[in-house]
Design a protein around this motif. Sequence first.
Motif, mmCIF file in Angstrom:
data_model
loop_
_atom_site.group_PDB
_atom_site.id
_atom_site.type_symbol
_atom_site.label_atom_id
_atom_site.label_comp_id
_atom_site.label_asym_id
_atom_site.label_seq_id
_atom_site.Cartn_x
_atom_site.Cartn_y
_atom_site.Cartn_z
ATOM 1 N N ASP A 150 0.891 -1.338 -0.051
ATOM 2 C CA ASP A 150 -0.006 0.113 0.026
ATOM 3 C C ASP A 150 0.817 1.144 0.060
ATOM 4 O OD1 ASP A 150 -1.577 2.078 0.640
ATOM 5 O OD2 ASP A 150 -2.613 1.217 2.201
ATOM 6 N N PRO A 151 0.839 2.135 -1.091
ATOM 7 C CA PRO A 151 1.752 3.283 -1.200
ATOM 8 C C PRO A 151 1.568 3.974 0.208
ATOM 9 C CG PRO A 151 0.460 2.986 -3.110
ATOM 10 C CD PRO A 151 0.094 1.934 -2.200
ATOM 11 N N ALA A 152 0.501 4.205 0.804
ATOM 12 C CA ALA A 152 0.344 4.984 2.008
ATOM 13 C C ALA A 152 1.229 4.426 3.038
ATOM 14 C CB ALA A 152 -0.988 4.960 2.545
ATOM 15 N N MET A 153 1.622 3.023 3.093
ATOM 16 C CA MET A 153 2.389 2.451 3.968
ATOM 17 C C MET A 153 3.769 2.530 3.791
ATOM 18 S SD MET A 153 0.405 1.780 6.795
ATOM 19 C CE MET A 153 1.738 1.123 7.579
ATOM 20 N N GLY A 154 4.160 2.786 2.338
ATOM 21 C CA GLY A 154 5.683 3.029 2.200
ATOM 22 C C GLY A 154 6.214 1.849 1.489
ATOM 23 N N ARG A 155 7.372 2.059 1.263
ATOM 24 C CA ARG A 155 8.351 0.701 0.721
ATOM 25 C C ARG A 155 8.692 -0.239 1.872
ATOM 26 N NH1 ARG A 155 12.424 4.229 -2.647
ATOM 27 N NH2 ARG A 155 13.102 4.812 -0.536
ATOM 28 N N ALA A 156 8.817 -1.351 1.450
ATOM 29 C CA ALA A 156 9.391 -2.525 2.382
ATOM 30 C C ALA A 156 10.864 -2.334 2.608
ATOM 31 C CB ALA A 156 9.221 -3.964 1.808
ATOM 32 N N MET A 157 11.337 -2.604 3.758
ATOM 33 C CA MET A 157 12.698 -2.455 4.208
ATOM 34 C C MET A 157 13.276 -3.492 4.524
ATOM 35 S SD MET A 157 12.783 1.348 6.446
ATOM 36 C CE MET A 157 11.687 0.744 7.597
ATOM 37 N N PHE A 158 14.477 -3.724 4.175
ATOM 38 C CA PHE A 158 15.369 -5.069 4.631
ATOM 39 C C PHE A 158 16.088 -4.875 5.681
ATOM 40 C CE2 PHE A 158 18.781 -7.920 4.106
ATOM 41 C CZ PHE A 158 17.972 -9.102 4.099
ATOM 42 N N TRP A 159 15.862 -5.590 6.808
ATOM 43 C CA TRP A 159 16.454 -5.245 8.158
ATOM 44 C C TRP A 159 17.215 -6.656 8.739
ATOM 45 C CZ3 TRP A 159 13.178 -2.302 12.321
ATOM 46 C CH2 TRP A 159 12.842 -1.237 11.757
ATOM 47 N N GLN A 160 18.062 -6.547 9.422
ATOM 48 C CA GLN A 160 19.006 -7.592 9.782
ATOM 49 C C GLN A 160 19.152 -7.394 11.372
ATOM 50 O OE1 GLN A 160 22.712 -8.181 7.925
ATOM 51 N NE2 GLN A 160 23.712 -6.758 9.281
ATOM 52 N N LYS A 161 19.330 -8.526 12.049
ATOM 53 C CA LYS A 161 19.935 -8.852 13.243
ATOM 54 C C LYS A 161 20.896 -9.697 13.496
ATOM 55 C CE LYS A 161 18.788 -9.960 18.296
ATOM 56 N NZ LYS A 161 17.374 -10.351 19.131
ATOM 57 N N ALA A 162 22.281 -9.153 13.620
ATOM 58 C CA ALA A 162 23.264 -10.210 13.593
ATOM 59 C C ALA A 162 23.196 -11.088 15.027
ATOM 60 C CB ALA A 162 24.720 -9.678 13.832
ATOM 61 N N LEU A 163 23.473 -12.354 14.662
ATOM 62 C CA LEU A 163 23.413 -13.421 15.909
ATOM 63 C C LEU A 163 24.798 -13.799 16.279
ATOM 64 C CD1 LEU A 163 20.217 -15.430 14.764
ATOM 65 C CD2 LEU A 163 20.324 -13.735 16.277
#
Length: 163
Positions: A150-163
């Motif tokens: 949904d353009p109102a919610m913006g683009r997806a972002m790629f996140w990470q958490k190092a383990l």
Amino acid sequence: MESPEVLVLQASYTNPVHAEAIGFVLNEYAMDAMGGGVPISADTREQLAIELAKRSHAFSVLAFIAGEPVGLVNCFEGFSTFACRPLVNIHDVVVISAFRGLGISQKMLAKVEEIARQRGCCKLTLEVLEGNEVAQGAYRKLGFDNYQLDPAMGRAMFWQKAL
């Protein structure tokens, strides 16, 4: 000048030539600024194809010119719950710097798409650095774009958490 002939194929993780090529090209990527600028360990280079072979959802595409490895795409099959079908996440796209600009990434990504279609996948996904304008342009030529529901919610972002 005539473009060199490029051989693009799905790698066999048990083929010693392919296994060595995967480690070599990934190391070249790791040493590039886009890959972090630090080589991968010798152990990773030697074990990568062995570990990939243990994962039935993994596949790689290699590009060779005159028998020398010049490109690599590592992929992993995932699953789209919304489409109830598999998808392919393109994890690494690498062309050795001396061979960039010859359309090698596009040839490798076309092979990835062919494999994904054979597997009944609904889409291809990948991540790209904001500053890598050249790669973004190449991906756009092949039909890739930012992901949003949904353009109102913006683009997806790629996140990470190092383990």
